[in-house]
Enzyme design. Sequence first.
Site, PDB file in Angstrom:
ATOM      1  N   ARG A  86      59.472  84.135  71.621  1.00  0.00           N
ATOM      2  CA  ARG A  86      60.178  83.085  72.356  1.00  0.00           C
ATOM      3  C   ARG A  86      60.419  83.470  73.805  1.00  0.00           C
ATOM      4  O   ARG A  86      60.926  82.674  74.570  1.00  0.00           O
ATOM      5  CB  ARG A  86      61.547  82.854  71.703  1.00  0.00           C
ATOM      6  CG  ARG A  86      61.500  81.814  70.557  1.00  0.00           C
ATOM      7  CD  ARG A  86      62.134  80.586  70.963  1.00  0.00           C
ATOM      8  NE  ARG A  86      62.871  79.648  70.184  1.00  0.00           N
ATOM      9  CZ  ARG A  86      62.768  79.205  68.978  1.00  0.00           C
ATOM     10  NH1 ARG A  86      61.931  79.705  68.135  1.00  0.00           N
ATOM     11  NH2 ARG A  86      63.521  78.231  68.539  1.00  0.00           N
ATOM     12  N   ARG A 125      65.116  64.094  62.701  1.00  0.00           N
ATOM     13  CA  ARG A 125      64.669  65.030  61.677  1.00  0.00           C
ATOM     14  C   ARG A 125      65.707  65.224  60.576  1.00  0.00           C
ATOM     15  O   ARG A 125      66.893  65.363  60.836  1.00  0.00           O
ATOM     16  CB  ARG A 125      64.379  66.371  62.346  1.00  0.00           C
ATOM     17  CG  ARG A 125      63.683  67.368  61.459  1.00  0.00           C
ATOM     18  CD  ARG A 125      63.653  68.724  62.111  1.00  0.00           C
ATOM     19  NE  ARG A 125      62.569  68.876  63.043  1.00  0.00           N
ATOM     20  CZ  ARG A 125      62.489  69.889  63.924  1.00  0.00           C
ATOM     21  NH1 ARG A 125      63.428  70.797  63.992  1.00  0.00           N
ATOM     22  NH2 ARG A 125      61.471  69.972  64.742  1.00  0.00           N
TER      23      ARG A 125
HETATM   24  P1  AMP Z   1      63.773  77.092  65.419  1.00  0.00           P
HETATM   25  O1  AMP Z   1      63.979  76.653  64.020  1.00  0.00           O
HETATM   26  O2  AMP Z   1      62.483  77.866  65.607  1.00  0.00           O
HETATM   27  O3  AMP Z   1      63.900  75.993  66.430  1.00  0.00           O
HETATM   28  O4  AMP Z   1      64.935  78.161  65.754  1.00  0.00           O
HETATM   29  C1  AMP Z   1      66.292  77.813  65.645  1.00  0.00           C
HETATM   30  C2  AMP Z   1      67.153  78.836  66.370  1.00  0.00           C
HETATM   31  O5  AMP Z   1      66.946  80.145  65.813  1.00  0.00           O
HETATM   32  C3  AMP Z   1      66.874  78.995  67.846  1.00  0.00           C
HETATM   33  O6  AMP Z   1      67.509  77.993  68.636  1.00  0.00           O
HETATM   34  C4  AMP Z   1      67.448  80.397  68.100  1.00  0.00           C
HETATM   35  O7  AMP Z   1      68.864  80.362  68.120  1.00  0.00           O
HETATM   36  C5  AMP Z   1      67.024  81.136  66.835  1.00  0.00           C
HETATM   37  N1  AMP Z   1      65.682  81.737  66.984  1.00  0.00           N
HETATM   38  C6  AMP Z   1      64.550  81.389  66.321  1.00  0.00           C
HETATM   39  N2  AMP Z   1      63.509  82.150  66.700  1.00  0.00           N
HETATM   40  C7  AMP Z   1      63.996  83.003  67.637  1.00  0.00           C
HETATM   41  C8  AMP Z   1      63.414  84.046  68.434  1.00  0.00           C
HETATM   42  N3  AMP Z   1      62.105  84.348  68.353  1.00  0.00           N
HETATM   43  N4  AMP Z   1      64.227  84.707  69.285  1.00  0.00           N
HETATM   44  C9  AMP Z   1      65.533  84.430  69.383  1.00  0.00           C
HETATM   45  N5  AMP Z   1      66.140  83.448  68.694  1.00  0.00           N
HETATM   46  C10 AMP Z   1      65.393  82.737  67.817  1.00  0.00           C
END
Ligand code: AMP
Length: 214
Positions: A86, A125
């Site tokens: 990310r 969603r």
């Molecule tokens: P997502 O479901 O991929 O949109 O992730 C939801 C949340 O999880 C994000 O808004 C971050 O708070 C955390 N998160 C997911 N992947 C990462 C990552 N690679 N690095 C840091 N935080 C993450």
Amino acid sequence: MRLVLLGPPGAGKGTQARHLVERFGAPLIATGDIFRSNVAEGTELGRLAKAYLDAGELVPDEVTIGMVMQAIDQAPGGFVLDGFPRNIRQAEALEAELGARNAPLSAALAFLVDEETAVKRIAGRRTCADCQRPYNVFFDPPRAEGVCDACGGPLLQRTDEDEPTVRRRLEVYRESTAPLLKFYSDRGLLREVDAEGTEAEVTERVLSALADLA
Ligand code: AMP
């Protein structure tokens, strides 16, 4: 197949990841899902991650990188990574760790989508609490409101999907994650797909973008 999926929240990465996993037989490593299940189970990792998730901010790199490498080491045949890396620091760590294992990435697949489409996709969603099947009340509604077609479970909205948090997540994407397109392009690994349109249309583009890796 060692694949990274890139794109803003709402680009459809999670949805397409399910098709990729089926097509290539490699396990999905979805960092957001791992964090959310740790929050739900009340683990130490979950307690640490919760405030970041609720605010739409990134969980600290030290925690996230270790968690991902542990999952990768349990997937010797390859993986599909959704939600990681990310930021540049995570991408550099992944590159170094995979290099040390002689197992470089096959490709980084970027999902290109208009920001307002992304917002609508997220606001609509819903996810089944039991089987995790995703829906969208605008584009892909369940047959009965609030009920999963597949297993009859209740459909829930994520706590980080209210509009201000979604806007913050998109900002974090623009600031921290979008630079990864150049990072992977510089390494000859970037492939881009137009992520507008129906799920089936995007799946077709995704599979043809990766056809030579099958
Ligand atoms: P997502 O479901 O991929 O949109 O992730 C939801 C949340 O999880 C994000 O808004 C971050 O708070 C955390 N998160 C997911 N992947 C990462 C990552 N690679 N690095 C840091 N935080 C993450």
